[in-house]
Write an enzyme that holds these catalytic residues in place. Structure first.
Site, PDB file in Angstrom:
ATOM      1  N   LYS A 153       0.844  -1.191   0.000  1.00 17.65           N
ATOM      2  CA  LYS A 153       0.000   0.000   0.000  1.00 17.65           C
ATOM      3  C   LYS A 153       0.882   1.245   0.000  1.00 17.65           C
ATOM      4  O   LYS A 153       1.922   1.285   0.674  1.00 17.65           O
ATOM      5  CB  LYS A 153      -0.880  -0.048   1.249  1.00 17.65           C
ATOM      6  CG  LYS A 153      -1.939   1.034   1.388  1.00 17.65           C
ATOM      7  CD  LYS A 153      -2.760   0.758   2.645  1.00 17.65           C
ATOM      8  CE  LYS A 153      -3.939   1.702   2.814  1.00 17.65           C
ATOM      9  NZ  LYS A 153      -4.764   1.319   3.992  1.00 17.65           N
ATOM     10  N   SER A 200      -9.572   0.827   2.951  1.00 20.41           N
ATOM     11  CA  SER A 200      -8.768   1.755   2.172  1.00 20.41           C
ATOM     12  C   SER A 200      -7.623   1.089   1.409  1.00 20.41           C
ATOM     13  O   SER A 200      -6.993   1.712   0.542  1.00 20.41           O
ATOM     14  CB  SER A 200      -8.170   2.836   3.094  1.00 20.41           C
ATOM     15  OG  SER A 200      -7.277   2.269   4.042  1.00 20.41           O
ATOM     16  N   SER A 203      -9.768  -1.783   6.889  1.00 16.98           N
ATOM     17  CA  SER A 203      -9.166  -1.455   5.602  1.00 16.98           C
ATOM     18  C   SER A 203      -8.422  -2.601   4.938  1.00 16.98           C
ATOM     19  O   SER A 203      -8.054  -2.500   3.766  1.00 16.98           O
ATOM     20  CB  SER A 203      -8.218  -0.265   5.759  1.00 16.98           C
ATOM     21  OG  SER A 203      -8.941   0.909   6.004  1.00 16.98           O
TER      22      SER A 203
END
Length: 465
Positions: free
Chosen positions: A79, A155, A179
């Site tokens: 990420k 996310s 997330s």
């Protein structure tokens, strides 16, 4: 166990055996991303030069008779919240894109690289990790490999989509309120949100210190297990890092004998579509689990988690909120502004309630080892969909995706999300929840379910494979 797509350990075994070079594995991943990611938008940065150099280093070590590590040559991605040396940690934002490049890798990136894994790139996400759909206003929406009109979750949406698309077998994300679990469930892959504090967050841009954890996505349970084994352990540079001694590698062959498994009732048995709730019921029936347990005050836990998240997140961005409000995604900005204006008393009350809630959860896990619960209230929504109807009630789609994940984050518990079903071609996942520091128990249960075919990644239509 046979994963639906190549897993990291399988690739590493081929590399170690000489059936595949690390360079070829890396070139294959880069070619797949080049061919397919324009449609999915899971990557924000591809570090091809670093990847090729690292792959050659693995091949050179093997040629010299040295062991490059358990993940020799296996591609992975992270990420865009984790520092990668020489790259800007954008964190899904326009503002942070102006920051200088990171001087060193985040600790989680360093540990996987030291184990022979080859970093391919950095992945799309909601701005500053504040969201559940990865519909990024600056870098575009990350799309679900099963249906490009739908979201990948958030996310850590890029992290889930990249594994589901077959670009890389292993990715890192972060989980504050769900997330990691939401994208895993919507993209049909495995994920582990470890116990709070078990993995170092050093070099990962914070969102909410008292809830943030590093999590992983994978095509198989054994990849989750090896990543947890490599990543867990105290890091003195992370003030919140757990100082528990490192554990032995998780036992993936232990089966379910002696484990007390229950299904979450009450709050977790309503508020979702019939398909989402049926996925849990079907798994419970297959395991012979019928007795529900009540997770106390889950709705209040979710509300308190929202207060803590908004308040802590806002504090990190106060200067930018004052000087550059127009450079935020409007939704992110408004959430941070609400957090900045929240009275201190509300934050303190939420933290007091959190201590009470964690004590209740500890008591609950004296009577049970693993609890089954839905991961999301419905399959992946359409990109741009702002509302959904559940139980004849209209809800805001984006925040409601965390309805089942936020109470568990609030308690800091470990959760392993498994892919169990598809509805009209869209994946659905189930959360396996355990007591504090019982991460290994979750891996043992998930491995058993994978062996029995009760949990396995669905295969997206990916012609670039």
């Amino acid at each position: 166990m046979t994963p639906a797509v190549d897993d990291a350990l399988g690739i590493a075994a081929q590399v170690r055996a000489g059936d595949l070079s690390a360079l070829a594995a890396t070139e294959r991943a880069l070619a797949a991303i080049s061919a397919g990611d324009d449609a999915i938008n899971s990557f924000t940065t591809v570090v091809a030069d670093r990847a090729l150099a690292d792959a050659r280093r693995v091949d050179d070590l093997l040629a010299a008779g040295k062991d490059p590590g358990p993940l020799a040559g296996a591609p992975f991605a992270v990420k865009n919240l984790f520092d990668v040396a020489g790259e800007v940690t954008v964190a899904g934002s326009k503002i942070s894109a102006e920051d200088p490049p990171a001087k060193a890798d985040a600790e989680a990136v360093r540990r996987l690289s030291a184990a022979g894994a080859v970093l391919i790139g950095m992945l799309n996400m909601d701005e500053y990790a504040y969201g559940f759909t990865t519909e990024n206003a600056h870098y575009g929406a990350c799309r679900n490999p099963f249906d490009l009109t739908r979201v990948a979750g958030g996310s850590s949406g890029g992290s889930g989509a990249a594994v589901a698309a077959g670009f890389v077998p292993l990715t890192l994300g972060s989980d504050t309120n769900g997330s990691v679990r939401v994208p895993a469930a919507l993209c049909g892959v495995f994920s582990l949100k470890p116990t709070y504090g078990r993995l170092s967050c050093h070099g990962m841009l914070p969102f909410c210190d008292t809830l943030d954890v590093v999590g992983s996505f994978a095509a198989s349970v054994r990849d989750l297990a090896v990543s947890f084994d490599l990543l867990h352990g105290h890091d003195p540079r992370d003030r919140l890092s757990d100082d528990r001694p490192r554990e032995a590698p998780p036992d993936l062959d232990g089966g379910l004998d002696g484990l007390r498994i229950a299904v979450a009732g009450g709050y977790f048995a309503r508020g979702g579509t019939p398909e989402a709730l049926d996925a849990v019921s079907a798994l419970a029936e297959a395991l012979g689990v019928s007795e529900p347990v009540e997770i106390p005050h889950a709705a209040e836990a979710r509300a308190a988690a929202m207060v803590i998240t908004a308040a802590e997140g806002a504090q990190l961005h106060l200067e930018s909120l004052r000087t550059r409000p127009g450079d935020f995604d409007p939704m992110t900005r408004d959430r941070f502004l609400a957090g900045a204006l929240a009275p201190a008393r509300a934050y303190l009350q939420a933290q007091d309630f959190r201590r009470w809630f964690r004590a209740r959860m500890r008591a609950l896990f004296e009577t049970v080892d693993v609890i089954l619960a839905p991961a999301t209230p419905f399959p992946a929504p359409i990109v741009g969909q702002r509302e959904a109807v559940v139980d004849d009630t209209t809800v805001l789609t984006q925040p409601y995706l965390g309805v089942y994940t936020q109470p568990i984050s609030f308690a800091g518990l470990p959760v392993l999300t498994i892919p169990v079903a598809t509805v009209d071609g869209l994946p659905l996942g189930v959360q396996l929840i355990a007591a504090h520091n019982a991460d290994a128990t979750l891996l043992r249960v998930a491995a058993d379910l994978e062996r029995r075919g009760l949990a396995r990644p669905a295969e997206a239509v990916t012609p670039w494979r």
